[in-house]
Design a protein around this motif. Structure first.
Motif, PDB file in Angstrom:
ATOM      1  N   ASP A   1      21.965  64.162  39.253  1.00 24.89           N
ATOM      2  CA  ASP A   1      22.444  64.750  40.503  1.00 24.89           C
ATOM      3  C   ASP A   1      22.060  63.916  41.729  1.00 24.89           C
ATOM      4  O   ASP A   1      22.917  63.560  42.540  1.00 24.89           O
ATOM      5  N   PHE A   2      20.758  63.642  41.887  1.00 23.60           N
ATOM      6  CA  PHE A   2      20.292  62.952  43.097  1.00 23.60           C
ATOM      7  C   PHE A   2      20.703  61.486  43.112  1.00 23.60           C
ATOM      8  O   PHE A   2      21.085  60.967  44.161  1.00 23.60           O
ATOM      9  N   MET A   3      20.606  60.821  41.965  1.00 24.78           N
ATOM     10  CA  MET A   3      20.960  59.393  41.916  1.00 24.78           C
ATOM     11  C   MET A   3      22.447  59.172  41.678  1.00 24.78           C
ATOM     12  O   MET A   3      23.037  58.233  42.207  1.00 24.78           O
ATOM     13  N   GLY A   4      23.047  60.051  40.856  1.00 24.89           N
ATOM     14  CA  GLY A   4      24.415  59.783  40.414  1.00 24.89           C
ATOM     15  C   GLY A   4      25.479  60.722  40.917  1.00 24.89           C
ATOM     16  O   GLY A   4      26.674  60.473  40.697  1.00 24.89           O
ATOM     17  N   GLY A   5      25.110  61.846  41.549  1.00 22.68           N
ATOM     18  CA  GLY A   5      26.104  62.753  42.090  1.00 22.68           C
ATOM     19  C   GLY A   5      26.821  63.613  41.075  1.00 22.68           C
ATOM     20  O   GLY A   5      27.880  64.181  41.372  1.00 22.68           O
ATOM     21  N   LEU A   6      26.263  63.726  39.867  1.00 22.62           N
ATOM     22  CA  LEU A   6      26.898  64.509  38.808  1.00 22.62           C
ATOM     23  C   LEU A   6      25.974  65.640  38.379  1.00 22.62           C
ATOM     24  O   LEU A   6      24.756  65.475  38.322  1.00 22.62           O
ATOM     25  N   SER A   7      26.549  66.769  38.041  1.00 30.24           N
ATOM     26  CA  SER A   7      25.770  67.935  37.634  1.00 30.24           C
ATOM     27  C   SER A   7      25.344  67.821  36.178  1.00 30.24           C
ATOM     28  O   SER A   7      26.188  67.808  35.278  1.00 30.24           O
ATOM     29  N   ILE A   8      24.038  67.767  35.937  1.00 33.44           N
ATOM     30  CA  ILE A   8      23.571  67.734  34.558  1.00 33.44           C
ATOM     31  C   ILE A   8      23.748  69.101  33.901  1.00 33.44           C
ATOM     32  O   ILE A   8      23.898  69.196  32.678  1.00 33.44           O
ATOM     33  N   GLY A   9      23.763  70.166  34.712  1.00 39.37           N
ATOM     34  CA  GLY A   9      24.005  71.488  34.155  1.00 39.37           C
ATOM     35  C   GLY A   9      25.393  71.608  33.579  1.00 39.37           C
ATOM     36  O   GLY A   9      25.599  72.170  32.494  1.00 39.37           O
TER      37      GLY A   9
ATOM     38  N   TYR B   1      32.957  64.042  39.252  1.00 36.77           N
ATOM     39  CA  TYR B   1      32.550  64.621  40.534  1.00 36.77           C
ATOM     40  C   TYR B   1      33.214  65.989  40.733  1.00 36.77           C
ATOM     41  O   TYR B   1      32.568  66.964  41.135  1.00 36.77           O
ATOM     42  N   VAL B   2      34.507  66.038  40.451  1.00 35.85           N
ATOM     43  CA  VAL B   2      35.255  67.288  40.627  1.00 35.85           C
ATOM     44  C   VAL B   2      34.703  68.371  39.699  1.00 35.85           C
ATOM     45  O   VAL B   2      34.474  69.517  40.118  1.00 35.85           O
ATOM     46  N   ASN B   3      34.475  68.018  38.438  1.00 33.82           N
ATOM     47  CA  ASN B   3      33.954  68.988  37.476  1.00 33.82           C
ATOM     48  C   ASN B   3      32.571  69.496  37.890  1.00 33.82           C
ATOM     49  O   ASN B   3      32.251  70.678  37.705  1.00 33.82           O
ATOM     50  N   SER B   4      31.751  68.594  38.416  1.00 29.71           N
ATOM     51  CA  SER B   4      30.393  68.976  38.814  1.00 29.71           C
ATOM     52  C   SER B   4      30.415  69.991  39.941  1.00 29.71           C
ATOM     53  O   SER B   4      29.728  71.023  39.887  1.00 29.71           O
ATOM     54  N   TRP B   5      31.199  69.722  40.970  1.00 28.89           N
ATOM     55  CA  TRP B   5      31.272  70.642  42.098  1.00 28.89           C
ATOM     56  C   TRP B   5      31.923  71.963  41.699  1.00 28.89           C
ATOM     57  O   TRP B   5      31.506  73.037  42.153  1.00 28.89           O
ATOM     58  N   ALA B   6      32.942  71.892  40.849  1.00 29.90           N
ATOM     59  CA  ALA B   6      33.604  73.118  40.402  1.00 29.90           C
ATOM     60  C   ALA B   6      32.640  74.000  39.624  1.00 29.90           C
ATOM     61  O   ALA B   6      32.625  75.230  39.780  1.00 29.90           O
ATOM     62  N   TYR B   7      31.814  73.384  38.800  1.00 33.56           N
ATOM     63  CA  TYR B   7      30.827  74.133  38.014  1.00 33.56           C
ATOM     64  C   TYR B   7      29.780  74.784  38.911  1.00 33.56           C
ATOM     65  O   TYR B   7      29.479  75.982  38.776  1.00 33.56           O
ATOM     66  N   LEU B   8      29.247  74.028  39.837  1.00 27.29           N
ATOM     67  CA  LEU B   8      28.168  74.545  40.678  1.00 27.29           C
ATOM     68  C   LEU B   8      28.637  75.566  41.705  1.00 27.29           C
ATOM     69  O   LEU B   8      27.880  76.444  42.120  1.00 27.29           O
TER      70      LEU B   8
ATOM     71  N   LEU C   1      20.881  75.822  43.157  1.00 21.75           N
ATOM     72  CA  LEU C   1      20.469  75.307  44.460  1.00 21.75           C
ATOM     73  C   LEU C   1      19.897  73.898  44.349  1.00 21.75           C
ATOM     74  O   LEU C   1      20.214  73.011  45.161  1.00 21.75           O
ATOM     75  N   LEU C   2      19.081  73.671  43.330  1.00 30.12           N
ATOM     76  CA  LEU C   2      18.485  72.345  43.153  1.00 30.12           C
ATOM     77  C   LEU C   2      19.559  71.318  42.852  1.00 30.12           C
ATOM     78  O   LEU C   2      19.544  70.196  43.396  1.00 30.12           O
ATOM     79  N   GLU C   3      20.508  71.684  42.001  1.00 27.96           N
ATOM     80  CA  GLU C   3      21.570  70.734  41.664  1.00 27.96           C
ATOM     81  C   GLU C   3      22.477  70.452  42.855  1.00 27.96           C
ATOM     82  O   GLU C   3      22.871  69.302  43.098  1.00 27.96           O
ATOM     83  N   MET C   4      22.827  71.490  43.599  1.00 28.07           N
ATOM     84  CA  MET C   4      23.681  71.258  44.766  1.00 28.07           C
ATOM     85  C   MET C   4      22.952  70.419  45.812  1.00 28.07           C
ATOM     86  O   MET C   4      23.570  69.579  46.482  1.00 28.07           O
ATOM     87  N   SER C   5      21.647  70.626  45.925  1.00 33.86           N
ATOM     88  CA  SER C   5      20.860  69.777  46.824  1.00 33.86           C
ATOM     89  C   SER C   5      20.931  68.326  46.366  1.00 33.86           C
ATOM     90  O   SER C   5      21.025  67.405  47.197  1.00 33.86           O
ATOM     91  N   GLY C   6      20.896  68.129  45.058  1.00 33.50           N
ATOM     92  CA  GLY C   6      20.987  66.781  44.508  1.00 33.50           C
ATOM     93  C   GLY C   6      22.319  66.130  44.811  1.00 33.50           C
ATOM     94  O   GLY C   6      22.386  64.945  45.189  1.00 33.50           O
ATOM     95  N   LEU C   7      23.402  66.894  44.683  1.00 35.54           N
ATOM     96  CA  LEU C   7      24.725  66.337  44.959  1.00 35.54           C
ATOM     97  C   LEU C   7      24.893  66.008  46.440  1.00 35.54           C
ATOM     98  O   LEU C   7      25.511  65.001  46.807  1.00 35.54           O
ATOM     99  N   VAL C   8      24.326  66.857  47.299  1.00 32.82           N
ATOM    100  CA  VAL C   8      24.373  66.581  48.745  1.00 32.82           C
ATOM    101  C   VAL C   8      23.536  65.347  49.071  1.00 32.82           C
ATOM    102  O   VAL C   8      23.937  64.498  49.884  1.00 32.82           O
ATOM    103  N   PHE C   9      22.377  65.225  48.426  1.00 32.02           N
ATOM    104  CA  PHE C   9      21.529  64.054  48.651  1.00 32.02           C
ATOM    105  C   PHE C   9      22.262  62.779  48.222  1.00 32.02           C
ATOM    106  O   PHE C   9      22.230  61.762  48.926  1.00 32.02           O
TER     107      PHE C   9
END
Length: 463
Positions: free
Chosen positions: A204-212, A288-295, A312-320
């Motif tokens: 999330d923080f380095m790559g912008g993708l949701s690991i969840g 990227y689209v799948n990650s944001w749609a999931y979160l 919240l932690l994952e969305m913070s990572g994507l924003v970072f």
């Protein structure tokens, strides 16, 4: 002398009551309760567990459990869960012993051998993590990240400076994905929360993708590998079809929808062997689209409880990620340099997508009911044969057979496990697919072409 009398009010010591004996349950009764009452019942080590109320809290997702409903899940549970879960958590969910006749029928020489091999790997210490390996990886990531930012700032006026920064970002995202994959399987510290946080930092923080999002998808993939109706990792219409069965408008149990083989699919699938690498080059944008749609809960694509763990932690990572990468791009003096950086950094990650798809896209997709866990892994997965000095490039994905059999095995020990797994497969007359990276790609393209031609002929006859 007689002993003094007990003090008034002191309770007498009594032996604990004997443990209540569990009832027995037949497979027929399990099937009846599932059918009539909608219960979720699994078998583990000849015992029956009721997961009906607990499945919504399963860290591996509810759908993965659904595929085990009514089945002997012993090998899969041993593969994916640490000992403390099995010893301390699962006993609370046990409701019965499996009837002796059914327990005897479930005994398998292959399963016994698989469990013996798992025990051998433990004895050899292959489940032990070499933390110096991951420390080196962390230092490498920080160095690459810092270099990508520094070059983008210091040499922003030069095309090759922009190009160099973009290449470093692509390397960071590819290499980071490998360790995120390890963490997603609790293969680093073997503690679910710690490894989840590590995975979020990288993905999330380095790559912008949701690991969840990835874990929800990937856990199901491991349970029903290459099943056309159940495995989301091979459901990629309208662009790819790894079996002609996708032309039948299959219903996806993961996405809870029919995968329509529409006009777009009829155009792309016959050409998929030619478009394969081109489409994969743009794969990261789709992630990227799948990650944001999931979160954000906007995907509406699966039956899993809408509550998203660590949202919240994952969305913070994507924003970072969007912040640091956006600031990097903001240093570039011209929009054309920005475009070059985005395209080069993202298109070069196609190698990662090739490595991910190579292990399964060209493999068997036959539906085998009640298939043994180890037999499924060996039938549907391939290894890549490469020298040890190239292990860094493949990031453990060259040992997909070993990984599917023992997903919590630390990546740096997979090469040591390979000869043992090869011997295991040979002993039981099971395939062990291993090819060079070049041959694997050629075979995959040939397979995709074959599927495309079958689909093309099928619809030509219907025209």
């Amino acid at each position: 002398m007689s002993p003094p009398p007990a003090a008034t009010g002191t309770a007498t010591t009594t032996a604990p009551p004997p443990p209540r004996s569990r009832p027995t349950m037949t497979k027929a009764e399990i099937a009846r309760r599932i059918s009539e009452h909608g219960e979720t019942l699994i078998i583990f080590n000849a015992k029956v567990y009721n997961l009906t109320k607990w499945k919504a809290f399963h860290p591996g997702g509810e759908i993965a459990i659904a595929h085990m409903n009514g089945r002997d899940s012993t090998d899969a549970i041993l593969a994916y869960h640490p000992d403390w879960v099995i010893e301390k958590k699962m006993p609370h969910l046990c409701i019965a012993d499996l009837a002796p006749a059914d327990a005897l029928a479930l005994q398998s020489k292959l399963s016994t051998s698989y469990r013996q091999l798992d025990a051998k790997l433990r004895t050899m210490g292959l489940y032990n993590t070499d933390y110096s390996f991951y420390l080196r990886e962390a230092i490498k990531f920080l160095a690459i990240w810092a270099a990508a930012i520094y070059i983008a700032v210091a040499y922003r006026e030069y095309f090759f400076g922009v190009l160099g920064s973009a290449v470093l970002c692509a390397i960071l995202w590819q290499q980071g994905a490998f360790v995120a994959h390890d963490a997603g399987h609790s293969g680093i510290t073997h503690d679910n929360w710690t490894d989840t946080v590590l995975g979020i930092c990288l993905a999330d923080f380095m790559g912008g993708l949701s690991i969840g999002w990835w874990k929800k998808n990937h856990n199901v993939h491991h349970i029903v590998t290459n099943h056309p109706e159940h495995d989301p990792d091979i459901q990629h219409l309208p662009f790819f079809a790894v079996t002609p069965r996708f032309a039948e408008n299959l219903f996806s149990s993961y996405y809870n929808m029919t995968l329509e083989f529409d006009g777009v699919a009829k155009t792309f699938v016959p050409l998929q062997h030619r478009l394969f690498y081109i489409i994969l080059a743009f794969g990261r944008f789709n992630l990227y689209v799948n990650s944001w749609a999931y979160l954000t809960g906007m995907s509406g694509s699966s039956k899993v409880d809408p509550k998203v763990p660590n949202r919240l932690l994952e969305m913070s990572g994507l924003v970072f990620f969007a912040t640091w990468y956006g600031l990097l791009l903001a240093q570039l003096p011209h929009w054309s340099f920005v475009l070059v950086h985005i395209l080069v950094a993202h298109l070069l990650t196609f190698l990662l997508h090739v490595q991910i798809t190579l292990s399964h896209f060209g493999m068997d997709t036959t539906v085998v009911e009640d298939e043994n866990f180890a037999a499924m892994a060996l039938r549907t997965t391939m290894d890549v044969d490469c020298p040890r000095w190239l292990d860094w490039l493949h990031g453990g994905l060259q040992f997909q057979i070993e990984h599917h059999l023992f997903p919590r095995l630390p990546r740096h020990n997979l090469r040591k496990a390979r000869p043992l797994v090869e011997a295991f497969a040979k002993e039981h007359g099971l395939p062990f697919h291993i090819y060079t990276f070049t041959k694997g790609n050629l075979d995959l393209l040939k397979h995709l072409e074959g599927v495309g031609q079958v689909v093309k002929r099928t619809f030509a006859k219907q025209a």
